[in-house]
Design a protein around this motif. Structure first.
Motif, short mmCIF file in Angstrom:
data_model
loop_
_atom_site.label_atom_id
_atom_site.label_comp_id
_atom_site.label_asym_id
_atom_site.label_seq_id
_atom_site.Cartn_x
_atom_site.Cartn_y
_atom_site.Cartn_z
N ARG A 186 85.78 44.66 14.20
CA ARG A 186 86.20 44.58 15.61
C ARG A 186 86.92 45.84 16.11
N PRO A 187 87.79 46.47 15.29
CA PRO A 187 88.46 47.68 15.80
C PRO A 187 87.50 48.85 16.05
N PHE A 188 86.25 48.70 15.63
CA PHE A 188 85.29 49.80 15.78
C PHE A 188 84.09 49.41 16.63
N LEU A 189 84.24 48.34 17.40
CA LEU A 189 83.12 47.86 18.21
C LEU A 189 82.69 48.88 19.26
N ASP A 190 83.62 49.71 19.74
CA ASP A 190 83.23 50.70 20.74
C ASP A 190 82.17 51.65 20.20
N LYS A 191 82.35 52.10 18.96
CA LYS A 191 81.36 53.00 18.36
C LYS A 191 80.07 52.25 17.99
N ILE A 192 80.23 51.02 17.52
CA ILE A 192 79.04 50.23 17.16
C ILE A 192 78.20 49.94 18.40
N PHE A 193 78.85 49.57 19.51
CA PHE A 193 78.12 49.34 20.76
C PHE A 193 77.40 50.61 21.22
N ASN A 194 78.06 51.75 21.05
CA ASN A 194 77.43 53.01 21.43
C ASN A 194 76.17 53.26 20.60
N ARG A 195 76.25 52.97 19.29
CA ARG A 195 75.08 53.19 18.43
C ARG A 195 73.95 52.24 18.81
N ILE A 196 74.27 50.98 19.10
CA ILE A 196 73.24 50.03 19.51
C ILE A 196 72.62 50.47 20.83
N ALA A 197 73.46 50.97 21.74
CA ALA A 197 72.95 51.44 23.04
C ALA A 197 71.98 52.60 22.85
N ARG A 198 72.33 53.52 21.96
CA ARG A 198 71.45 54.67 21.72
C ARG A 198 70.12 54.24 21.11
N TYR A 199 70.17 53.21 20.27
CA TYR A 199 68.92 52.72 19.68
C TYR A 199 68.02 52.11 20.76
N HIS A 200 68.59 51.25 21.60
CA HIS A 200 67.78 50.64 22.66
C HIS A 200 67.25 51.70 23.62
N GLN A 201 68.05 52.72 23.90
CA GLN A 201 67.59 53.80 24.78
C GLN A 201 66.41 54.55 24.16
N SER A 202 66.49 54.81 22.86
CA SER A 202 65.39 55.50 22.19
C SER A 202 64.11 54.68 22.19
N GLU A 203 64.26 53.35 22.29
CA GLU A 203 63.10 52.47 22.33
C GLU A 203 62.63 52.18 23.76
N GLY A 204 63.25 52.83 24.74
CA GLY A 204 62.82 52.68 26.13
C GLY A 204 63.38 51.46 26.83
N LYS A 246 79.57 48.17 27.57
CA LYS A 246 80.40 47.42 26.62
C LYS A 246 81.20 48.38 25.74
N SER A 247 80.58 49.49 25.37
CA SER A 247 81.28 50.49 24.57
C SER A 247 82.46 51.08 25.34
N ILE A 248 82.24 51.36 26.63
CA ILE A 248 83.32 51.90 27.46
C ILE A 248 84.47 50.89 27.56
N ALA A 249 84.13 49.63 27.80
CA ALA A 249 85.16 48.60 27.93
C ALA A 249 85.96 48.44 26.63
N LYS A 250 85.26 48.43 25.50
CA LYS A 250 85.95 48.30 24.21
C LYS A 250 86.77 49.53 23.88
N ASN A 251 86.26 50.69 24.28
CA ASN A 251 87.00 51.94 24.03
C ASN A 251 88.35 51.92 24.76
N LYS A 252 88.33 51.45 26.01
CA LYS A 252 89.58 51.34 26.76
C LYS A 252 90.54 50.37 26.08
N GLU A 253 89.99 49.33 25.49
CA GLU A 253 90.81 48.28 24.87
C GLU A 253 91.34 48.69 23.50
#
Length: 866
Positions: A305-323, A334-341
């Protein structure tokens, strides 16, 4: 008897203690006394203080896994080298004091040798405390003292490591490498000592940019170290370096070592090793389903949980690479929101915002993209290359937003004008339907707010809290009440009131306080600095707002007005084509804009440059069939144009120089520097017509304005600069012109002359008719020869244009008014080597007044003041 025995024993013990306190006697008791006292008292407390200081430093340090990690978890200040003895950290200061106390009170130097085996430990503690307090020069002195005085110390390997770490911090990586490599050759080193030495060697090689050699030593350190935190760090850096070298398999093996250590190491290394390994996933050969499950497992693990901001970013990059852009956008947010938190990782913020900005840019939603770029910049370090790249992109986006706004609005109007009446009615009926929904929502919002306020008022009344007379004084938060901030009454609660005001403006815009305020004609009717100034005098009823005929009547029907809309739209298309091509390298977007322009009956001035830019875009896109067709068509249809000449002979001198606007501008600028202002103005006007539609036109305009100012003075310059600012508001030159109008011209507007006595530099000015070039040349040569022999230091001569008919020959560099006044008579009396002397009339002026004369062309007022 017993008393005597006890007293005797006590005296004996006291005598032994007293004798053992001596640092000059070399016997077992003395050595043991001072050694034990040093180790288990002073050094023990000093080590505790050092560890407390290190804990403070480590807590303040944040690992940046986005970049190559440092070999040592320590951030040295490279901007200054502290030489003094004053510590900045109280714990390190205490550790240093304990080390110094141990040396001062327990050192046993007898016969040139140290008899207390703990003193080298004291010096080591002294050096470490200074090192971590970033006083590297004093720390180096402490380490060198051990090497010089205690060469047989069992801590010699550690001391050499610390000395070379200090040399490295002082900017001597070559010395570090030399000393440690020599030590490895001379001594058999193993275990943790070997790990420490090879780690410092790796750090030194990284400092001199020899990453391959650094990796070799880091491999050894990662295997030799027994400290889990170091093993994790060294392996992570190995993975990063292997990735830089393109060796993904080796990098993954390094990351796997970290992952296998799991709970033996800090969780940050474990998670970032997973994420770094996931970045090496090959989408072409790997199992995408298993990879997505792997990322999902990381997301769902509660320990992560303390690292969800980075995990969300990695998932986002994967979905972006898949179009899957919509899904990736969800995860970026979600990554931005978790990063703030969680962490407020600015690098992650900037990356998320930048990617989202690029996504909106690609969708041509430029305002939203601009907002994301603004957020990106606030989370980046200024004066860095990435910051400058984004800042430039954001600045360029201003032009895109401006011209896209024009293009879209005018396209909408022109498209509506092309529709038959029935389709226009259908279009506005759809708009009216949306407007009714908005009005319904607004009415519901007002009703709920009114009901809420009424219920609050009734509740207050039932509790006996009226607002009249003496009761008001007892109601907290009301005017005259006991306090100003604890009431539920809407208008007296600052937070609620501010929220309501914000919601009102979001829903209704800026409205004037009047009857029928909800009508759309009243929106934005209040201007800044004005009270009740209405944008329209027309009163519109709600019935009219719901009638499509009301909007249809507002469509332009006059041919001149429609042509103006079309002209603005076409110019916007042209500018967008150039911006996308030149500034963003978005060739497909540029191609689309220019192709749309050419089928929209553009003005003649835009046709040829648009065709030429399309030819170049086809070439850049590798669309060679279209390139050849467009090239041949341009040459055939416009054979006499400079663009046709460039395409026919791309390597010709004519194409490179004579017809190149950049070269023409540079040549014209050289004429400006030579003070050929009249010629610059004339040729600028010709080139503005010649290159109409080209990006260099604003440059010619601002150069022309500068020449006008030099030749005709302040008012003419102000008018010319104002023209550039109004005509080219979104070009660099137009923005610079606006800055000149706002900032420079007010400072230049004063034409009142200053007292000559106030000056600190003075000029002697000779006037000539500009047409008499030979006379000017002859006078200049004669004056130059005389000035070489005069006893005036640092004087110089210049030829300055005053106006179209007058040229000044000016002597500069006279420090005093008396020197300027006496300069003319000196020239008149100078008859050395056959010269007749110079008897021409002259004017003297301080530097400040000469600037006013040139700026406002008021020489006559200076000569003949009223």
């Amino acid at each position: 008897m017993k008393t005597f025995t006890k007293a005797s024993i006590s005296l004996f013990l006291i005598a032994i203690v007293a004798q053992s306190c001596s640092r000059k006697k070399d016997n077992f008791i003395n050595r043991a006394w001072h050694s034990v006292g040093t180790e288990y008292n002073i050094l023990y407390n000093g080590e505790i203080a050092l560890q407390q200081g290190l804990e403070t430093v480590n807590n303040a340090y944040t690992e940046n896994f986005w970049e190559l990690l440092p070999i040592e978890r320590f951030e040295a200040k490279t901007d200054e080298v502290r030489l003094g003895n004053e510590a900045q950290n109280s714990d390190f200061e205490r550790a240093e004091e304990k080390a110094a106390k141990a040396i001062q009170k327990h050192s046993m130097t007898i016969g040139g040798k140290e008899k207390n085996p703990q003193i080298d430990e004291a010096y080591l503690l002294l050096g470490k405390s200074r090192y971590y307090d970033q006083r590297f020069v004093p720390a180096l002195a402490a380490f060198n003292n051990i090497l010089n005085k205690y060469p047989t110390s069992d801590k010699i390997n550690q001391v050499k490591v610390w000395r070379e770490k200090t040399n490295l911090r002082l900017g001597s990586p070559e010395l570090t490498i030399k000393n440690l490599k020599r030590h490895l050759k001379q001594e058999e080193v193993e275990g943790q000592d070997l790990a420490d030495i090879t780690a410092v060697l790796a750090d030194a090689y990284l400092a001199i940019k020899e990453k391959d050699t650094a990796l070799k030593y880091l491999d050894t350190a990662a295997v030799a170290t027994k400290i889990n935190a170091q093993k994790a760090r060294y392996n992570f850096i190995r993975g990063q370096l292997y990735n830089e070298f393109g060796k993904r398999d080796s990098a993954n093996m390094a990351f796997d070592v970290i992952i296998d250590m799991h709970r033996k190491i800090p969780r940050a290394f474990y998670i970032n090793a997973h994420l770094a390994k996931s970045d090496n996933f090959d989408a072409e050969t790997g199992n995408k389903l298993e990879f997505l499950e792997y990322l999902t497992e990381l997301e769902e693990n509660r320990e992560n949980r303390p690292f969800l901001d980075k995990i969300f970013n990695r998932i986002a990059r994967y979905h972006q690479s898949e179009g899957r852009d919509s899904l990736s956008e969800v995860y970026y947010n979600k990554s931005i929101a978790k990063n703030k938190e969680l962490t407020s990782d600015k690098v992650l913020f900037s990356r998320n915002y930048l990617i989202l900005g690029d996504m909106y840019f690609d969708r041509t939603e430029y305002k939203t993209a601009g907002a994301y770029y603004d957020s990106t910049l606030t989370n980046m370090i200024e004066k860095t290359k990435p910051y400058r790249v984004v800042a430039k992109k954001r600045k360029n986006l201003e032009d895109v937003i401006y011209y896209e706004g024009i293009a879209r609005a005018n396209d909408s109007i022109l498209d509506l004008l092309k529709l038959p009446k029935e389709e226009q009615v259908a279009y506005f009926n759809k708009y009216i339907k949306e407007l009714k929904v908005q009005d319904s929502i607004a009415a519901e919002f007002e009703k709920k707010r009114a009901d809420k306020e009424a219920s609050r008022a009734n509740a207050a009344k039932n509790r006996g809290f009226g607002i009249a007379g003496s009761q008001r004084a007892s109601v907290p938060g009301l005017p005259g009440g006991n306090n100003g901030g604890n009431t539920d009454f809407y208008f007296y609660n600052p937070t609620t009131s501010a929220y309501g005001r914000e919601e009102f403006f979001k829903l209704w815009g800026n409205r004037k306080a009047q009857d029928n305020w909800r009508l759309s004609s009243n929106q934005n009717s209040i201007k800044s600095g004005e009270e009740g100034v209405s944008a329209e005098n027309e009163i519109v009823t709600q019935l009219e707002l719901y009638d499509p005929e009301y909007y249809i009547k507002k469509l332009p029907i006059d041919k001149v007005e429609v042509d103006s809309i079309s002209t603005d739209r076409n110019f916007a298309y042209y500018q967008l084509g150039l911006i996308y091509k030149e500034k963003f390298q978005e060739y497909e977007l540029a191609k689309s804009k220019l192709e749309n322009l050419l089928i929209s009956n553009p003005e003649e001035r835009l046709v040829i440059p648009s065709k030429y830019n399309l030819v170049k875009i086809y070439e850049l896109l590798g669309q060679m069939d279209e390139y050849e067709i467009a090239k041949n068509r341009l040459i055939a249809e416009h054979p006499d144009s400079r663009y046709a000449e460039i395409l026919r002979n791309p390597n010709s001198q004519l194409a490179k120089d004579q017809n190149n606007p950049e070269t023409v501008y540079e040549n014209l600028y050289r004429k400006f520097e030579n003070q050929d202002y009249a010629e610059v103005i004339s040729e600028s006007e010709e080139n503005i017509k010649r290159f109409e539609g080209d990006g260099y036109v604003p440059k010619f305009e601002i150069l022309k304005a500068s020449a006008i100012g030099r030749l005709k003075g302040f008012e003419a310059y102000k008018e010319a600069v104002n023209y550039v600012a109004l005509t080219y508001p979104n070009s660099e030159e137009g923005k610079r012109a606006q800055e000149i109008l706002n900032n420079a011209l007010p400072l230049m507007s004063n034409k009142e002359f200053l007292p000559e006595d106030d000056g600190n530099s003075f000029h002697v000015i000779y006037q000539f008719d500009s047409a008499k070039k030979e006379e000017i040349k002859k006078f200049t040569e004669e004056l130059t020869k005389i000035m070489e022999r005069l006893p005036y230091p640092n004087i110089s001569l210049s030829k300055d244009v005053y106006d179209e008919n007058t040229t000044f020959i000016v002597v500069h560099g006279l420090k005093y008014i008396t020197s300027a006044l006496g300069f003319g008579p000196t020239l008149q009396d100078y008859k050395e080597r056959g010269t007749k002397g110079i008897t021409r009339k002259y004017i003297t002026a301080s530097s400040a007044n000469y600037a006013i004369i040139q700026r406002h062309k008021n020489l006559n007022e200076y000569i003949n003041p009223e």
